[in-house]
Every structure is written in C-alpha cells, then in structure tokens.
Design a protein around this motif. Sequence first.
Motif, short mmCIF file in Angstrom:
data_model
loop_
_atom_site.label_atom_id
_atom_site.label_comp_id
_atom_site.label_asym_id
_atom_site.label_seq_id
_atom_site.Cartn_x
_atom_site.Cartn_y
_atom_site.Cartn_z
N ILE A 178 0.84 -1.20 0.00
CA ILE A 178 0.00 0.00 0.00
C ILE A 178 0.88 1.25 0.00
N HIS A 179 2.04 1.17 0.61
CA HIS A 179 2.94 2.33 0.63
C HIS A 179 3.53 2.65 -0.74
N ASN A 180 3.37 1.75 -1.70
CA ASN A 180 3.86 2.06 -3.05
C ASN A 180 2.97 3.07 -3.78
N TRP A 181 1.73 3.26 -3.28
CA TRP A 181 0.86 4.24 -3.96
C TRP A 181 1.51 5.62 -3.83
N PRO A 182 1.71 6.31 -4.97
CA PRO A 182 2.55 7.51 -4.92
C PRO A 182 1.93 8.72 -4.23
N GLU A 183 0.61 8.77 -4.10
CA GLU A 183 0.00 9.98 -3.51
C GLU A 183 0.06 9.90 -1.98
N LYS A 184 0.45 11.03 -1.37
CA LYS A 184 0.56 11.04 0.10
C LYS A 184 -0.80 11.02 0.78
N GLU A 185 -1.74 11.75 0.18
CA GLU A 185 -3.06 11.85 0.82
C GLU A 185 -4.09 11.09 -0.01
N VAL A 186 -4.86 10.24 0.65
CA VAL A 186 -5.99 9.59 -0.01
C VAL A 186 -7.19 9.73 0.91
N ASP A 187 -8.28 10.25 0.36
CA ASP A 187 -9.50 10.41 1.16
C ASP A 187 -10.43 9.21 1.02
N ILE A 188 -10.42 8.60 -0.16
CA ILE A 188 -11.43 7.56 -0.40
C ILE A 188 -10.90 6.51 -1.36
N THR A 189 -11.28 5.28 -1.12
CA THR A 189 -10.94 4.19 -2.04
C THR A 189 -12.21 3.41 -2.38
N VAL A 190 -12.26 2.90 -3.61
CA VAL A 190 -13.32 1.95 -3.98
C VAL A 190 -12.64 0.61 -4.21
N VAL A 191 -13.10 -0.39 -3.47
CA VAL A 191 -12.48 -1.72 -3.52
C VAL A 191 -13.47 -2.72 -4.10
N THR A 192 -13.06 -3.43 -5.13
CA THR A 192 -13.90 -4.52 -5.66
C THR A 192 -13.06 -5.79 -5.71
N ASP A 193 -13.75 -6.93 -5.70
CA ASP A 193 -13.03 -8.19 -5.94
C ASP A 193 -13.36 -8.72 -7.34
N GLY A 194 -14.07 -7.89 -8.11
CA GLY A 194 -14.35 -8.24 -9.51
C GLY A 194 -15.31 -9.40 -9.69
N GLY B 45 -14.23 3.98 -12.53
CA GLY B 45 -15.42 4.73 -12.97
C GLY B 45 -16.15 5.37 -11.81
N LYS B 46 -16.32 4.62 -10.72
CA LYS B 46 -17.03 5.17 -9.55
C LYS B 46 -16.26 6.37 -8.99
N LEU B 47 -14.93 6.23 -8.90
CA LEU B 47 -14.15 7.32 -8.32
C LEU B 47 -14.14 8.55 -9.23
N ALA B 48 -14.23 8.33 -10.54
CA ALA B 48 -14.34 9.50 -11.44
C ALA B 48 -15.62 10.27 -11.11
N LEU B 49 -16.66 9.54 -10.73
CA LEU B 49 -17.91 10.23 -10.38
C LEU B 49 -17.84 10.86 -8.99
N TYR B 50 -17.09 10.27 -8.08
CA TYR B 50 -16.87 10.95 -6.78
C TYR B 50 -16.28 12.33 -7.04
N THR B 51 -15.37 12.39 -7.99
CA THR B 51 -14.72 13.67 -8.29
C THR B 51 -15.67 14.60 -9.05
N ALA B 52 -16.27 14.07 -10.13
CA ALA B 52 -17.12 14.94 -10.96
C ALA B 52 -18.36 15.41 -10.19
N CYS B 53 -18.97 14.52 -9.42
CA CYS B 53 -20.26 14.85 -8.80
C CYS B 53 -20.09 15.54 -7.45
N ALA B 54 -19.10 15.10 -6.67
CA ALA B 54 -19.00 15.64 -5.30
C ALA B 54 -17.71 16.40 -5.07
N GLY B 55 -16.86 16.45 -6.07
CA GLY B 55 -15.66 17.30 -5.94
C GLY B 55 -14.59 16.75 -5.03
N ILE B 56 -14.50 15.44 -4.90
CA ILE B 56 -13.37 14.88 -4.16
C ILE B 56 -12.15 14.93 -5.09
#
Length: 563
Positions: free
Chosen positions: A116-132, A151-162
């Motif tokens: 998980i520490h390999n993710w390059p962004e220091k701050e993360v507010d939200i994650t969407v987890v699926t097992d497919g 796709g869901k996270l793109a809508l978190y940004t577009a719709c709610a401004g995360i």
Amino acid sequence: MSTRFDTSYEPQLRQNLHISGLVPPVVESHDIQIKRCLKAIHSKKTEIDKYLYLSHLRNSNFNLFYRLLIDNMREITPLVYTPVVGEACENWSHIFSEPEGMYLSWADRGHLSDIIHNWPEKEVDITVVTDGSRILGLGDLGVGGIGISIGKLALYTACAGIHPTKTLPIVIDLGTDNERLLNDELYLGLKMKRLGEKDMMKFLDELMVALKTRWPSIIIQFEDFKNPFPSLAKYQNMYTCFNDDIQGTGAVILAGVINAVRETKIPPQDQRLVFLGAGSAGVGVARQIMEMFKKEGNLSEDEARKLFYLVDSKGLVTNDRGDKLQEHKIVFSRNDNNGQQFKTLDEVIDYVKPTILMGLSTIGGAFTEGIIKKMTTFSERPIIFPLSNPVSKSECTFEDAMKHTDEKVLFASGSPFPNYEGKDGKIYEAGQGNNMYVFPGIGMGAIVSQASLINQDMIYASAESLAASLTPEERADGLLYPRINRIREVSAQVALGVVRAAERNHVARNPEINGMDDDTLVEYIKQKMYDPSAVPTEAKETEPDMWTWLTSKLSLPWSHSKL
Ligand SMILES: NC(=O)C1=CN([C@@H]2O[C@H](COP(=O)(O)OP(=O)(O)OC[C@H]3O[C@@H](n4cnc5c(N)ncnc54)[C@H](O)[C@@H]3O)[C@@H](O)[C@H]2O)C=CC1
Ligand SMILES: CC(=O)C(=O)O
Ligand SMILES: [Mg+2]
C-alpha cells in the motif's frame, strides 16, 4: 495522473511550471478545449474507443477531463460509467495500457501494508475496492473489475468534488471463476479459481488494517462483490466504510420511491412490492423502502415487511420452498403462501397484484409486455424500476414501459435510456435510478464531517436529501430524480444531509463544522469541492520557486534546472 500540460495556461503560469515550450503556443479558453475533446469523441467509431480516449485524457490532463465531464454529464457519464464501463471491464486485459489503481493479489498477502505504501500519492480520502466477482450484471470479470472502481471514483470527483489525486481505485485478485479469463493468455490476473469467503475475509482483514494505517481517515467503499454481506457486517462498526450495492442502491431507489409513491396517491400501507432479484441490491433496496414505510405509513416492522415479495432464480422466496435460504433473504421470506410455490415472475405477479415492480435480477427483458400491461390493472400509475446494469441487462426498456402502460408508468432504470416521444408529441425523460446520485454525496459527507463510521441513519439521510432535491420544475416535468446536469448541486445537498446525520449520531469529528447552520455548511462543503477550472496555485507565484531562488542565490551551475 497529471495536469501539467494544459493549453489554457497563461504564459506566466507556464513559466512558473517550467513547461514553456512543452505545450503548444496557443492559449485557449476552456470552451475551445472542450470543443476539441467532443470532436475527438464524436470521431471515434466505437464506444470502447471513446472510453479509451477519455481514460487517456484523464491520465494526461485530469483538469480538462473533469471540466469536460462536469459540463457534459449527460453525454459523457455513460462513456466512463454504466453502460460502457461494463464493456471495458469485460475486455480489460485486451485494452489495458495504464494501471490507474492498485492490483492487490492473493500472492501479496502478508505484505499488504508495505505494498500500500507504493501508492505515490501522500493523501488519499477515499478508495473503492472490488473483488471483480459481480461487475454490474456481467458476472465475474476478475481483475477487469478495476474499471468499475475507476469509474465510480471518477464520479466521486465529478459529482461531489473529491480531489482526483485523493482517490484510490483497488481491485483485489483472489482468482476468478470465469473460464474465458482463465484460458486467455492476455488475462492480467492470477490464473487460479476464486478463493472462498474465509480466505476473502482473511485478505480483507489485512487490507483494512493496511489502508487505515497509511491513511487513518480513509473512507472505504466496497463495490460489486458477489457476496458483500460478510464484509459489511464485519467492518461497518470498525471502519468508515459502506457497501454501495447494498446501501447506496438502497438509498437511491428509496429516494425515487418516495417521489413515485407520492405520485400514485396510494399510501404506503396499500402498496405491494415485487422484487425480481433478491441479491445484495434487491435486499438492500427492500430494506431501505421498508424503513420508509415504517416511518411514513406508521407500520410495525412486521406490517411493513409483509408488503414485500422477493423473487430469485428459484421463484418466490418462501420459508417452505425446500432450499436453505441465504441469510440476507430470510427477513423477507414469506410464510403466508399456504404451501403454494410460485416459480415464475408471471405467477408471482398474478398472486400479489403489485403496485411496484423492481428489477435487480441481471435478467435483460424479464419484464415482458404481458407483465408490464398487467401492472396497469393493479394501479393507475404503476411504479416499474428495471434497475439491472448495464443496458443489456435492464429488465425492460423505457420505450416498452411507456408504450405498454399508455405512458402512465413511473419509471427509473439503472442505466440511461433515451427520451421517449409520447403520443401527443410530449418528450418524456427516463429517470436514472442509479447509486451515482448518492454515493458521491455519502463519501463527501463522510469526508467533510470526518465521520468515524457510516451508519444507517446517514444512508437514510442521503435518500431523504436526494428525494427533496428536485426543483419545482423537475417535479412538474414528472421527474423522480433531479436532472443529471445538476448533480454537483444535488451531491452537495446529499452531503449536507449525511453530515447532519453524522452529527446527530455523534460520529462527526470535524470541530470546524460545529454550530454551522445549513446555508453555512453547504457553502463549507462547496468550498471543499475540487474545481477543475480553478487556476493552479502556481499561477500566483510571480517569484521563482524555492529551488530556483536558492540555486540562483548560491550561483550554482545548475541554476534554473531542476535536475
Ligand atoms: N441501479 C443501480 O444503482 C444498481 C443496480 N445494480 C444491478 O442489480 C443487478 C443485481 O445486483 P446484485 O443484487 O448485487 O447481484 P446478486 O448477484 O447479488 O443478485 C442477483 C439476484 O438475481 C437473482 N436472479 C438471477 N437470475 C434470475 C432469474 N432468472 N429470475 C429471477 N431472479 C434471478 C439471483 O437469484 C439473485 O437473487 C446487477 O445487474 C447490478 O448491475 C446493482 C447495484 C446498483
Ligand atoms: C450501479 C452499480 O453499482 C451496479 O450496477 O452494480
Ligand atoms: Mg455496483
């Protein structure tokens, strides 16, 4: 993810960003940029080509991608979300070019915290987890399921401004039972049969700790698990998490039902509901509507429950049909069928004479002409919601529902349908009963309130806020959901309801919001929303950046270069 090379940037900003010469010379308005994007999209021959163009745009200039999406929600959402994301997930291993999220596999167990520490962004507010394992109504798509997290996270940004860089798409790879994928040399996931619930929970236990350790305030949204109940039951009182298919869908459909029931003029206690599909979404929706019926109809739990008839692949769910019911269905299982069993939807419809028909079955076309016509004999304004995704799995089309009910239907579908031209030339719009109307606001509300948990009251509040968000004009036009182009305004209202519920439930931890009235709080929420049109803060720097300043003071030979 980048946004450095934007042709709308003025020369001074280009200098500050050290990108002069790396961007074409013209300085363009946002409108011109969007015109170019739309032209490029319209020139693509297939939906998947449009999807790929948009993915590339998101990765090369996310500000422009979100400007395009927000200004053209009705046209672009279906290309980055349902239905086209379904096709992308099905073909993920063939169209893959960039990871765009984290792929955490069974082989990584024991090391998830490090990984998980390999993710390059220091701050993360939200994650969407699926097992497919259950992507839309398309079944097990293995690691291709990551498309739905993206796709869901793109809508978190577009719709709610995360903020886009504070979102993290994750797919966990615990194998797949999809033979097509297992036999495909291009498949990107582990080539092994899907592990069972015990291993899934072991893996999730480790993942939850890893996420929370790196980002203590992270919100974790579970998506499209074939069996999502164990994780929700286990983690909902330990982490700030929710399951979108059970809870988000429950809330969004409740909102549509609140508005539709009002139109029928039939009180809750006289409604009868048939659900085709008794899975996570079906049961999630039934639970939320039951809560509303208890409240609005003054009904006991038992009285409210008796209004619901759930149908799964074996027919009407009853206590005595001879199979062992999955736990989530038991609450709605009938014991008043006098030994009779009803195998088909037709039989159930004749038996129940419903006023409300919900489709969450993944069976495209299951609401036949005969069934839709019958619905008009039980209620003047039948409520028919074919909610399965993508479009190919929808239980009926908007056109069929309108035609076969003489335009009397109160309709919402999971995926978008085109407008319908009525007999008198009137244009009718299909409501989209999709959890995208609530999950962005639930996530934003949880972030803004710094909620320690996401509980039922917060989910219910999201539905009430959504139901109340329609303008008088939208109501006059017969809509059950607000128009999609107002989604940012609506998501702010949903977030407000969620924050208020978090405060009532003593799970809000943000001291800044204490004592704010609703207007101030909405403004506060809006100020927190990412704005893709905002000029980057670097534009305000007329001074050289720190490195340039320092090296010039020291007269070092590499002044003005950043090495
Ligand atoms: N509109 C929205 O916002 C949402 C829509 N959905 C859609 O709902 C559908 C179901 O999702 P889940 O409940 O999570 O899946 P699930 O796999 O948990 O449940 C599917 C249900 O359909 C039943 N079913 C399958 N074949 C059937 C048949 N021939 N006749 C009657 N019932 C049958 C199954 O027995 C099961 O009860 C999917 O298409 C999904 O895309 C899910 C979440 C949100
Ligand atoms: C919309 C959604 O979450 C689904 O179809 O699964
Ligand atoms: Mg889903």
